[in-house]
Design a protein around this motif. Sequence first.
Motif, short mmCIF file in Angstrom:
data_model
loop_
_atom_site.label_atom_id
_atom_site.label_comp_id
_atom_site.label_asym_id
_atom_site.label_seq_id
_atom_site.Cartn_x
_atom_site.Cartn_y
_atom_site.Cartn_z
N ASP A 1 5.90 3.67 -7.40
CA ASP A 1 6.55 2.78 -8.35
C ASP A 1 5.68 2.24 -9.55
O ASP A 1 4.66 1.41 -8.90
N PRO A 2 5.73 2.68 -10.75
CA PRO A 2 4.62 2.06 -11.74
C PRO A 2 4.74 0.60 -11.89
O PRO A 2 3.55 0.19 -12.22
N ALA A 3 5.90 0.15 -11.71
CA ALA A 3 6.00 -1.45 -11.74
C ALA A 3 5.21 -2.06 -10.48
O ALA A 3 4.49 -3.21 -10.98
N ARG A 4 4.95 -1.63 -9.58
CA ARG A 4 4.12 -2.14 -8.44
C ARG A 4 2.76 -1.38 -8.50
O ARG A 4 1.63 -1.78 -7.92
N GLY A 5 2.48 -0.46 -9.19
CA GLY A 5 1.22 0.09 -9.47
C GLY A 5 0.90 0.98 -8.22
O GLY A 5 -0.39 1.35 -8.08
N GLY A 6 1.82 1.69 -7.52
CA GLY A 6 1.55 2.51 -6.38
C GLY A 6 2.31 3.07 -5.50
O GLY A 6 3.44 3.24 -6.00
N THR B 1 5.37 -3.17 2.02
CA THR B 1 4.43 -3.89 1.08
C THR B 1 3.98 -2.53 0.11
O THR B 1 3.98 -1.50 0.52
N TRP B 2 2.98 -3.00 -0.92
CA TRP B 2 2.60 -2.11 -1.84
C TRP B 2 1.19 -2.58 -2.28
O TRP B 2 0.77 -3.01 -3.06
N LEU C 1 -5.09 -0.71 -1.21
CA LEU C 1 -6.08 -0.48 -0.33
C LEU C 1 -6.14 0.98 0.03
O LEU C 1 -5.79 1.91 -0.69
N TRP C 2 -7.76 1.31 0.19
CA TRP C 2 -8.01 2.69 0.47
C TRP C 2 -7.25 3.28 1.60
O TRP C 2 -7.00 4.64 1.47
N CYS C 3 -6.99 2.61 2.74
CA CYS C 3 -6.39 3.43 3.87
C CYS C 3 -4.74 3.55 3.57
O CYS C 3 -4.39 4.78 3.74
N HIS C 4 -4.03 2.51 3.02
CA HIS C 4 -2.94 2.79 2.78
C HIS C 4 -2.52 2.08 1.71
O HIS C 4 -2.07 0.67 1.31
N GLY C 5 -2.72 2.79 0.36
CA GLY C 5 -2.37 2.15 -0.84
C GLY C 5 -2.89 2.97 -2.05
O GLY C 5 -3.23 4.10 -1.98
N ALA C 6 -2.91 2.23 -3.18
CA ALA C 6 -3.29 2.86 -4.46
C ALA C 6 -4.73 3.42 -4.41
O ALA C 6 -4.90 4.40 -5.16
#
Length: 419
Positions: free
Chosen positions: A219-224, A234-235, A238-243
């Motif tokens: 989702d570009p609006a949420r950045g990741g 959640t969005w 983080l390195w483990c779960h995220g952008a």
Amino acid sequence: MLDAAHRCVDLLVRTAVIDRDGPTWPAWEVGPDGRALGVVAGRRSLYDGDAGVVWALTHLGTALHRPDAVELAASGARSLLQARPTDVDAPAGLLVGEAGVDLLARSGDRVEARWSDSTDLTDGLAGVLLGLARARRHEDHARGIVAELRHRSRVEAWGRSWPDLRLPGDSARPLCGLAHGASGIAWALAEAAAVWPRLAPAALELAGEALAWEASWSDPARGGWPDLREGDVTWPDLWCHGAAGAGAIRLRLLELGASGLQLPWSLDTTRAEAEMAVQRCGGAMNDAAQRAQAHGADAVAAGWTLCHGAGGPAGVVALAADIFGVPDHREQAVAAAAAHVRTAPVDPEEWPCGLQGADGDVSLATGVAGTAMVLADLAQPGTVPSLVLLGFGGVRSQPVASAQVPVLATVSADVAGGR
């Protein structure tokens, strides 16, 4: 930052527990609620055990010209590689298993072919495959892992995903991201394809399907990408779960493509997703710096650690400077990290860590060892490997062409001025 990195190494050296089997370091036991319960010793893992500290000390000792760290790391590596577990059920993957210990192996050291009921990078087959690709060993076993990863995947409306069939109900849902999700699996498949050309068609086709599934969630609006574990979605960055983790993988895929690996999907899409992640990581990194500047280092809950803190986003921004050829990205990462160093206590043992209640954590993923690697990389570029890729890839002499290099939110003038 260089002085702070030395102080981190001082802590790693003085907290080593030396016995006849070699050095070990204190590690934290964590309860179901994520809070630290108590300290143990003898944990082997890359993520939060001896292998991670030894791996960091190996590189930091050389980069910082610290013979004490080099000697201690060599002793730790020998101990870990000689004391292989005999339990067939011992974790096999990269972050918490024996594939992570194998990162300490030198050319000619024994690297075993392992199996796992899990599929992810953390304790599963993707982590095993990545370790084998690094060692360039056991091509036939790697071929079997690629086939098994396809067998365990689930066909989705877009691409393929990997549910964890060991778990019940919603706990088994497939995940995005590096640690337990499709990004980590795609990374392992791409690294295997780069090492073994005969595996490339099957491995890259499957990696492309993993990326297609994750693209359906981005989702570009949420950045990741979302954290799809149980509970509210959640969005994170983080390195483990995220952008941070997903972005690091996409930067590495661009690097592999620029090095000649023929990726059977649109590199424009990979580049756009990488730039989206860098933008998000830049915002998170700068926000952490500004909070530290305004309220002190403790205001950044997980500090400058890799897995849960600002070290992951900062590492991605620094990596993007090399991959995209945009020096300003690294300059902003330097400024943000300098804000942490200036506001943090002199003793790194008092710095915020990535686990609740785990004061003095020295681990690679959630503690001082990882923070020291980030600081050393920023202070002396090219002297230590990129932490966010755990040593895979390197500083590029020629950047990957980019049509849309992101413009990061700038650090405040007060923060930047303290570099």
